[in-house]
Design a protein around this motif. Sequence first.
Motif, PDB file in Angstrom:
ATOM      1  N   LEU A  20      11.124 -19.083  10.332  1.00  0.00           N
ATOM      2  CA  LEU A  20       9.619 -19.298  10.723  1.00  0.00           C
ATOM      3  C   LEU A  20       9.247 -19.070  12.036  1.00  0.00           C
ATOM      4  CD1 LEU A  20       8.453 -22.389   8.415  1.00  0.00           C
ATOM      5  CD2 LEU A  20       7.554 -20.098   8.233  1.00  0.00           C
ATOM      6  N   MET A  21      10.270 -19.512  12.882  1.00  0.00           N
ATOM      7  CA  MET A  21       9.933 -19.022  14.360  1.00  0.00           C
ATOM      8  C   MET A  21      10.215 -17.596  14.499  1.00  0.00           C
ATOM      9  SD  MET A  21      11.742 -22.554  16.272  1.00  0.00           S
ATOM     10  CE  MET A  21      12.956 -21.501  16.821  1.00  0.00           C
ATOM     11  N   GLY A  22      11.122 -16.987  13.876  1.00  0.00           N
ATOM     12  CA  GLY A  22      11.384 -15.596  13.923  1.00  0.00           C
ATOM     13  C   GLY A  22      10.213 -14.689  13.495  1.00  0.00           C
ATOM     14  N   ALA A  23       9.679 -15.466  12.449  1.00  0.00           N
ATOM     15  CA  ALA A  23       8.245 -14.710  11.847  1.00  0.00           C
ATOM     16  C   ALA A  23       7.143 -14.826  12.790  1.00  0.00           C
ATOM     17  CB  ALA A  23       7.974 -15.196  10.506  1.00  0.00           C
ATOM     18  N   GLN A  24       7.061 -16.083  13.224  1.00  0.00           N
ATOM     19  CA  GLN A  24       6.056 -16.337  14.117  1.00  0.00           C
ATOM     20  C   GLN A  24       5.907 -15.440  15.637  1.00  0.00           C
ATOM     21  OE1 GLN A  24       3.350 -18.122  13.366  1.00  0.00           O
ATOM     22  NE2 GLN A  24       2.463 -17.479  15.413  1.00  0.00           N
ATOM     23  N   ASN A  29       3.934 -10.676  18.149  1.00  0.00           N
ATOM     24  CA  ASN A  29       4.194  -9.342  18.835  1.00  0.00           C
ATOM     25  C   ASN A  29       4.279  -8.379  17.878  1.00  0.00           C
ATOM     26  OD1 ASN A  29       5.319 -10.309  21.755  1.00  0.00           O
ATOM     27  ND2 ASN A  29       5.866 -11.921  20.380  1.00  0.00           N
ATOM     28  N   GLN A  30       3.073  -7.917  17.467  1.00  0.00           N
ATOM     29  CA  GLN A  30       3.170  -6.872  16.268  1.00  0.00           C
ATOM     30  C   GLN A  30       4.004  -5.584  16.686  1.00  0.00           C
ATOM     31  OE1 GLN A  30      -0.836  -6.431  14.632  1.00  0.00           O
ATOM     32  NE2 GLN A  30      -0.374  -5.083  13.311  1.00  0.00           N
ATOM     33  N   HIS A  31       3.828  -5.203  17.877  1.00  0.00           N
ATOM     34  CA  HIS A  31       4.326  -4.007  18.209  1.00  0.00           C
ATOM     35  C   HIS A  31       5.876  -4.124  17.770  1.00  0.00           C
ATOM     36  CE1 HIS A  31       5.569  -6.616  21.617  1.00  0.00           C
ATOM     37  NE2 HIS A  31       6.664  -5.907  21.608  1.00  0.00           N
ATOM     38  N   LEU A  32       6.388  -5.064  17.439  1.00  0.00           N
ATOM     39  CA  LEU A  32       7.954  -4.902  16.880  1.00  0.00           C
ATOM     40  C   LEU A  32       8.062  -4.831  15.425  1.00  0.00           C
ATOM     41  CD1 LEU A  32       9.189  -7.988  19.224  1.00  0.00           C
ATOM     42  CD2 LEU A  32       9.561  -5.859  19.616  1.00  0.00           C
ATOM     43  N   PHE A  33       6.749  -4.880  14.775  1.00  0.00           N
ATOM     44  CA  PHE A  33       6.886  -4.940  13.354  1.00  0.00           C
ATOM     45  C   PHE A  33       7.482  -3.733  12.880  1.00  0.00           C
ATOM     46  CE2 PHE A  33       5.166  -4.266   9.079  1.00  0.00           C
ATOM     47  CZ  PHE A  33       5.507  -5.523   8.469  1.00  0.00           C
ATOM     48  N   ILE A  54      12.919 -12.599   7.892  1.00  0.00           N
ATOM     49  CA  ILE A  54      11.658 -12.588   8.572  1.00  0.00           C
ATOM     50  C   ILE A  54      10.329 -11.965   7.793  1.00  0.00           C
ATOM     51  CG2 ILE A  54      10.615 -11.992  10.967  1.00  0.00           C
ATOM     52  CD1 ILE A  54      13.244 -12.846  12.099  1.00  0.00           C
ATOM     53  N   LEU A  55      10.681 -10.689   7.505  1.00  0.00           N
ATOM     54  CA  LEU A  55       9.818 -10.028   6.672  1.00  0.00           C
ATOM     55  C   LEU A  55       8.990 -10.632   5.650  1.00  0.00           C
ATOM     56  CD1 LEU A  55       8.104  -6.955   6.413  1.00  0.00           C
ATOM     57  CD2 LEU A  55       9.779  -6.525   5.188  1.00  0.00           C
ATOM     58  N   LEU A  66       2.039  -4.119   5.952  1.00  0.00           N
ATOM     59  CA  LEU A  66       3.185  -3.314   5.233  1.00  0.00           C
ATOM     60  C   LEU A  66       2.472  -2.110   4.822  1.00  0.00           C
ATOM     61  CD1 LEU A  66       5.536  -5.544   3.301  1.00  0.00           C
ATOM     62  CD2 LEU A  66       6.176  -3.682   4.894  1.00  0.00           C
ATOM     63  N   GLN A  67       1.066  -2.054   4.811  1.00  0.00           N
ATOM     64  CA  GLN A  67       0.533  -0.855   4.140  1.00  0.00           C
ATOM     65  C   GLN A  67       0.858   0.524   4.514  1.00  0.00           C
ATOM     66  OE1 GLN A  67      -2.032  -1.015   1.206  1.00  0.00           O
ATOM     67  NE2 GLN A  67      -1.350   1.121   1.349  1.00  0.00           N
ATOM     68  N   PRO A  68       0.892   0.610   5.862  1.00  0.00           N
ATOM     69  CA  PRO A  68       1.236   2.032   6.287  1.00  0.00           C
ATOM     70  C   PRO A  68       2.720   2.253   6.242  1.00  0.00           C
ATOM     71  CG  PRO A  68       0.548   0.742   8.167  1.00  0.00           C
ATOM     72  CD  PRO A  68       0.640  -0.131   7.031  1.00  0.00           C
ATOM     73  N   TYR A  69       3.783   1.191   5.579  1.00  0.00           N
ATOM     74  CA  TYR A  69       5.053   1.229   5.380  1.00  0.00           C
ATOM     75  C   TYR A  69       5.281   1.699   3.941  1.00  0.00           C
ATOM     76  CZ  TYR A  69       5.164  -0.095  10.340  1.00  0.00           C
ATOM     77  OH  TYR A  69       4.931   0.020  11.645  1.00  0.00           O
ATOM     78  N   LEU A  70       4.370   1.436   2.990  1.00  0.00           N
ATOM     79  CA  LEU A  70       4.784   1.382   1.740  1.00  0.00           C
ATOM     80  C   LEU A  70       5.619   2.416   0.954  1.00  0.00           C
ATOM     81  CD1 LEU A  70       1.520  -0.115   0.304  1.00  0.00           C
ATOM     82  CD2 LEU A  70       3.760  -1.175   0.746  1.00  0.00           C
ATOM     83  N   ASN A  71       5.395   3.738   1.483  1.00  0.00           N
ATOM     84  CA  ASN A  71       6.218   4.793   1.099  1.00  0.00           C
ATOM     85  C   ASN A  71       7.764   4.799   1.313  1.00  0.00           C
ATOM     86  OD1 ASN A  71       4.220   6.165  -0.429  1.00  0.00           O
ATOM     87  ND2 ASN A  71       3.633   7.402   1.319  1.00  0.00           N
TER      88      ASN A  71
END
Length: 185
Positions: A20-24, A29-33, A54-55, A66-71
């Motif tokens: 949970l801490m990793g996900a938080q 820090n969305q730039h790491l997604f 974490i995902l 995840l929408q832009p990564y679905l393909n």
Amino acid sequence: MSSELHLKLDYVNAYRENRLMGAQYILENQHLFDELVQICFSPLDKNNHKACWILEFISYEELIWLQPYLNFFCSNLKVLKDESSIRPIAKVVQLLVKSHYKKNENSILLSGENLQDCIEASFDWLINDVKVATKAYSIRTLYILGNHYDWIHPELQIILNKDYADHSAAYKAVAKEVLRKIERP
């Protein structure tokens, strides 16, 4: 040289609070997604399974990320071989499929090809030697998909009835629940 995300993942372990801490950290820090998603589908990366853990947790909060990564996500489901990576990704697949069919302003939009990839992966996980949690997520995902693809429920019924006796109580409970839903539409 290790990236910021790799340094963080090195300290993630299987404890729920730790994941949970990793996900938080990623949520803050969305730039790491983007890098996280890449690591999820890099089976040779030593932190692959941790990225998948974490995902899964991020998907409960921000599935729409995840929408832009679905393909990429859907077409790479088949590259996962490690049970520690497959289980959380099977849950994410279930969340994606559920969201796709909810049809509200925050719904995930899966293409026909994305859905086919999810169907194929779910059937593979169901019939192959993976742990019961992955099979349970796959059964529930296939049940949802079967409400929209005529051929899935009959195939799912055959597999569940054939494999029922050979599995654990947890598998049997999910199989029984889904078989009941299929038989009483």
